[in-house]
Write an enzyme that holds these catalytic residues in place. Structure first.
Site, PDB file in Angstrom:
ATOM      1  N   LYS A  53       0.845  -1.209   0.000  1.00 57.47           N
ATOM      2  CA  LYS A  53       0.000   0.000   0.000  1.00 57.47           C
ATOM      3  C   LYS A  53       0.874   1.252   0.000  1.00 57.47           C
ATOM      4  CE  LYS A  53      -3.859  -2.366   2.214  1.00 57.47           C
ATOM      5  NZ  LYS A  53      -4.671  -2.628   3.394  1.00 57.47           N
ATOM      6  N   GLN A  97      -4.686  -1.460   9.682  1.00 60.30           N
ATOM      7  CA  GLN A  97      -4.648  -2.804   9.112  1.00 60.30           C
ATOM      8  C   GLN A  97      -5.205  -3.818  10.112  1.00 60.30           C
ATOM      9  OE1 GLN A  97      -3.693  -3.156   5.963  1.00 60.30           O
ATOM     10  NE2 GLN A  97      -3.769  -5.376   5.830  1.00 60.30           N
ATOM     11  N   ASP A 120     -10.999   2.772   3.905  1.00 64.30           N
ATOM     12  CA  ASP A 120     -11.400   1.362   3.778  1.00 64.30           C
ATOM     13  C   ASP A 120     -12.912   1.236   3.588  1.00 64.30           C
ATOM     14  OD1 ASP A 120      -9.340  -0.563   3.875  1.00 64.30           O
ATOM     15  OD2 ASP A 120      -9.027  -0.209   6.020  1.00 64.30           O
TER      16      ASP A 120
HETATM   17  N1  GUN Z   1      -6.535  -6.652   6.172  1.00 62.34           N
HETATM   18  C1  GUN Z   1      -6.752  -7.380   5.043  1.00 62.34           C
HETATM   19  N2  GUN Z   1      -7.333  -6.619   4.094  1.00 62.34           N
HETATM   20  C2  GUN Z   1      -7.500  -5.392   4.635  1.00 62.34           C
HETATM   21  C3  GUN Z   1      -8.047  -4.188   4.145  1.00 62.34           C
HETATM   22  O1  GUN Z   1      -8.515  -4.083   3.004  1.00 62.34           O
HETATM   23  N3  GUN Z   1      -8.049  -3.135   5.019  1.00 62.34           N
HETATM   24  C4  GUN Z   1      -7.555  -3.232   6.282  1.00 62.34           C
HETATM   25  N4  GUN Z   1      -7.615  -2.150   7.057  1.00 62.34           N
HETATM   26  N5  GUN Z   1      -7.038  -4.346   6.768  1.00 62.34           N
HETATM   27  C5  GUN Z   1      -7.009  -5.420   5.940  1.00 62.34           C
END
Ligand code: GUN
Length: 307
Positions: A53, A97, A120
């Site tokens: 990311k 996350q 998100d």
């Molecule tokens: N953990 C796995 N996928 C995601 C996501 O798309 N966002 C977040 N915040 N955590 C994750």
């Protein structure tokens, strides 16, 4: 042969659009959009995702900051970090996350992120906006799924779409987006009876059950569009590990089009995160809508085009 829906190419296209939007924001005198990624603990997969990311931000000109906190971080400290990011005018997107360590209440933490910065799309306010078709930030994977479908089937009005999976992150939001697009949506899951029969009627199948190669060739109507959200590691016959989706890829060549695994939905998720960050920055830069104003808006379907 089914056409392959190239998620990598569509994600690249979306990144170009996102970069142009970042450039336009900066040219108008705004700071570059800023994304804060909070990672608690040392879960290996989470570290990989977070690294991806952060790296993706660089490509499109988004400033990113990473908050790495130890596994024994207290909930209070994590909430204080998020509170600070919520108040920071240089930060437009905040992402924590998951999974979080067991001693932390994940729901509480996700709710502590400002809905305006919730890139998100997990905050209940954004979930509410999505289910009422009234804007807000759309979760990344469902948004990517809509873009992939749009690339081969721009008009979903009246189409039969079967969603397999009922998660809060994919199944439920994708079903709502499909309804907004005026598809006839059937939401199913691994306990649904007669799943093959239900799927066989579908013009589009979105498989997000996390069940490797669940959807067999005989479940699929000739000419259907198949979107595979699943990704599972499996040992191949040659003894090498490979990634498989929720659809038995080799059995569905009578479909119109299918997303591969990898290289389908996966690349779209990060590209949509970047797009959401720019959307949040744009929203925050413009006059903030009066409370409740956005509830009058019709959903903007142009967002499903990656170009
Ligand atoms: N953990 C796995 N996928 C995601 C996501 O798309 N966002 C977040 N915040 N955590 C994750």
């Amino acid at each position: 042969m089914a056409d392959i829906i190239d998620g990598r190419a569509i994600a690249r296209q979306l990144d170009e659009k996102t970069k142009a939007e970042v450039d336009a924001l900066v040219a108008a005198g705004n700071p570059a959009p800023g994304l804060a990624v909070v990672l608690v603990g040392d879960d290996g997969a989470s570290q990989v995702y977070v690294r991806r990311k952060i790296k993706a931000c660089e490509k499109v000109g988004i400033r990113s900051i990473e908050h790495r906190l130890p596994a024994d971080t207290t909930q209070e400290h994590l909430l204080a970090v998020i509170d600070q990011l919520n108040k920071d005018p240089q930060i437009h997107g905040v992402l924590c996350q998951v999974p979080l360590p067991d001693h932390i209440d994940t729901r509480l933490v996700l709710r502590s992120i400002s809905p305006d910065k919730d890139v998100d799309g997990f905050h209940p306010v954004n979930v509410g906006r999505l289910t009422t078709g009234t804007g807000g930030i759309v979760p990344c994977t469902p948004l990517g799924v809509m873009m992939l479908i749009n690339s081969v089937l721009p008009d979903l009005k009246g189409k039969d779409v079967v969603v397999i999976g009922k998660s809060n992150i994919v199944g439920k939001p994708v079903a709502n987006l499909l309804l907004d697009a005026e598809a006839t949506v059937t939401v199913t899951h691994i306990y649904t009876e007669n799943l093959p029969d239900i799927c066989r009627k579908a013009d589009v199948i979105v498989a997000a059950a996390g069940a490797p190669e669940l959807v067999k060739g005989y479940w699929v109507k000739p000419g259907a569009v198949l979107i595979d959200v699943g990704i599972t590691r499996k040992m191949g016959e040659d003894g090498k590990e490979k990634l498989v989706g929720d659809i038995a890829f080799d059995e569905v060549q009578h479909a119109k089009a299918i997303t591969p695994v990898p290289g389908g939905v996966g690349p779209m998720t990060i590209a949509c995160l970047l797009a959401n960050t720019v959307q949040a920055a744009r929203n925050l830069a413009s006059e903030a809508p009066a409370e409740g104003d956005d509830y009058a808006d019709a959903p903007d379907r142009s967002m499903y085009s990656a170009s």
